[in-house]
Design an enzyme around this catalytic site. Structure first.
Site, PDB file in Angstrom:
ATOM      1  N   TYR A   1       0.814  -1.219   0.000  1.00  0.00           N
ATOM      2  CA  TYR A   1       0.000   0.000   0.000  1.00  0.00           C
ATOM      3  C   TYR A   1       0.847   1.268   0.000  1.00  0.00           C
ATOM      4  O   TYR A   1       0.430   2.303  -0.546  1.00  0.00           O
ATOM      5  CB  TYR A   1      -0.963   0.001   1.188  1.00  0.00           C
TER       6      TYR A   1
ATOM      7  N   ASP B   1      -4.859  -4.360   2.572  1.00  0.00           N
ATOM      8  CA  ASP B   1      -3.850  -3.342   2.272  1.00  0.00           C
ATOM      9  C   ASP B   1      -3.338  -3.480   0.843  1.00  0.00           C
ATOM     10  O   ASP B   1      -3.030  -2.476   0.182  1.00  0.00           O
ATOM     11  CB  ASP B   1      -2.654  -3.459   3.223  1.00  0.00           C
TER      12      ASP B   1
ATOM     13  N   HIS C   1      -9.936  -7.097   7.683  1.00  0.00           N
ATOM     14  CA  HIS C   1      -8.754  -6.330   7.300  1.00  0.00           C
ATOM     15  C   HIS C   1      -7.680  -7.237   6.702  1.00  0.00           C
ATOM     16  O   HIS C   1      -7.068  -6.896   5.680  1.00  0.00           O
ATOM     17  CB  HIS C   1      -8.187  -5.573   8.505  1.00  0.00           C
ATOM     18  N   LYS C   2      -7.475  -8.372   7.321  1.00  0.00           N
ATOM     19  CA  LYS C   2      -6.546  -9.371   6.803  1.00  0.00           C
ATOM     20  C   LYS C   2      -7.034 -10.752   7.218  1.00  0.00           C
ATOM     21  O   LYS C   2      -7.732 -10.901   8.225  1.00  0.00           O
ATOM     22  CB  LYS C   2      -5.128  -9.177   7.361  1.00  0.00           C
TER      23      LYS C   2
ATOM     24  N   TYR D   1      -6.176 -11.472  10.627  1.00  0.00           N
ATOM     25  CA  TYR D   1      -6.930 -10.717  11.630  1.00  0.00           C
ATOM     26  C   TYR D   1      -8.422 -10.978  11.436  1.00  0.00           C
ATOM     27  O   TYR D   1      -9.172 -10.099  11.006  1.00  0.00           O
ATOM     28  CB  TYR D   1      -6.647  -9.224  11.536  1.00  0.00           C
TER      29      TYR D   1
ATOM     30  N   ASP E   1      -8.432   2.134   8.292  1.00  0.00           N
ATOM     31  CA  ASP E   1      -7.521   2.236   7.151  1.00  0.00           C
ATOM     32  C   ASP E   1      -7.876   1.232   6.062  1.00  0.00           C
ATOM     33  O   ASP E   1      -7.617   1.466   4.880  1.00  0.00           O
ATOM     34  CB  ASP E   1      -6.048   2.112   7.560  1.00  0.00           C
TER      35      ASP E   1
ATOM     36  N   GLY F   1      -7.537   9.927   9.371  1.00  0.00           N
ATOM     37  CA  GLY F   1      -7.091  10.445   8.082  1.00  0.00           C
ATOM     38  C   GLY F   1      -7.355   9.465   6.954  1.00  0.00           C
ATOM     39  O   GLY F   1      -7.861   9.836   5.886  1.00  0.00           O
ATOM     40  N   TRP F   2      -7.021   8.191   7.186  1.00  0.00           N
ATOM     41  CA  TRP F   2      -7.302   7.163   6.180  1.00  0.00           C
ATOM     42  C   TRP F   2      -8.796   7.125   5.867  1.00  0.00           C
ATOM     43  O   TRP F   2      -9.200   7.040   4.700  1.00  0.00           O
ATOM     44  CB  TRP F   2      -6.867   5.785   6.690  1.00  0.00           C
TER      45      TRP F   2
END
Length: 269
Positions: free
Chosen positions: A37, A87, A131-132, A135, A142, A215-216
């Site tokens: 990423y 990602d 997310h992964k 995980y 993000d 922010g992401w």
């Protein structure tokens, strides 16, 4: 020359196709960067600078960098669908931009390869992408940036908007489960199983608000909106997502320091 162009030019000069200077961790290790990423963000930035300035050196480096990794059959060096790491979808955004510029068929094939990850990415019981794979049941802010703008652009350009509902639904779940109504901020992580060591065992939420994650997420909203062509059919969902973005920014401004910056933990969770 603007100072940012001077800075970018210096980074390019110090980079090779295998070891880009901006990916400092890989650069220090002397290892090839692969598909990640960080490089995706930077190469997309180079293409944006090219669009703004017309300077071909930015396009040429970006194209060479991605071309170096994408094979003629569309496979990507050091990328695996079965890793199910959201990602790694992020760098796929560069492929849309480059394909539009030069029409290399292998980029189109690579886009389809990454989309096959989106199609089969494991999901929480509420319907959001893990997310992964390592995980399970976890949604991170993000990850919304890494996956959703790519998903939206694919649906807009190549899939007749068939899964727009899914994209809007995933954002709705983040608002429902991860937004703090008192502050208007969002917690970084949510574990639908409530088993992760870091989560609140009642809510599944992480303990704090994290500036980088906010922010992401703000860019996830903005970039997804920019890739959407709602028409009348999805106007309500599009307008609602715009409102989510505006509400987030309004909430963030309340926690801005007098310096104009924010703390890494904007507020206590």
């Amino acid at each position: 020359m603007p100072i940012f162009e001077k800075y970018i030019d210096e980074l390019i000069e110090k980079s090779t196709l295998d070891v880009p200077a901006w990916n400092i961790e890989k650069a220090r290790e002397g290892k090839a960067a692969g598909w990640n990423y960080i490089d995706g963000c930077m190469i997309l930035a180079l293409l944006e600078i090219y669009n703004a300035t017309g300077e071909k050196k930015y396009y040429e480096f970006a194209d060479a960098f991605i071309d170096h990794r994408v094979q003629e059959d569309g496979t990507i060096t050091k990328y695996s669908v079965e890793e199910y790491n959201i990602d790694n979808v992020n760098a796929g955004k560069t492929l849309f931009a480059l394909y539009a510029l030069n029409g290399k068929e292998k980029y189109r094939k690579a886009i389809d390869l990454i989309y096959s990850q989106v199609e089969t990415q494991p999901r929480t019981e509420e319907g959001n992408f893990w997310h992964k794979k390592i995980y399970p049941n976890q949604v991170w802010l993000d990850g919304m940036y890494m996956g959703q703008p790519f998903y939206m652009e694919y649906e807009t350009k190549f899939d007749d908007k068939k899964h727009y509902d899914d994209i809007f639904h995933q954002f709705a779940n983040v608002v429902k489960y991860m937004r703090d109504p008192k502050t208007g901020l969002y917690y970084h992580g949510y574990d639908a199983s409530k088993k992760a060591f870091w989560c609140n065992k009642e809510t599944g939420l992480s303990q704090n608000f994290w500036l980088r994650a906010l922010g992401w997420y703000s860019m996830a909203l903005l970039d997804t909106l920019s890739k959407c062509e709602p028409g009348e059919e999805y106007k309500a969902e599009y307008d609602n997502l715009k409102k989510v973005f505006v509400d987030l920014i309004d909430s963030m401004l309340k926690f801005q320091d007098e310096s104009g910056m924010w703390y890494q933990l904007p507020a206590l969770g």
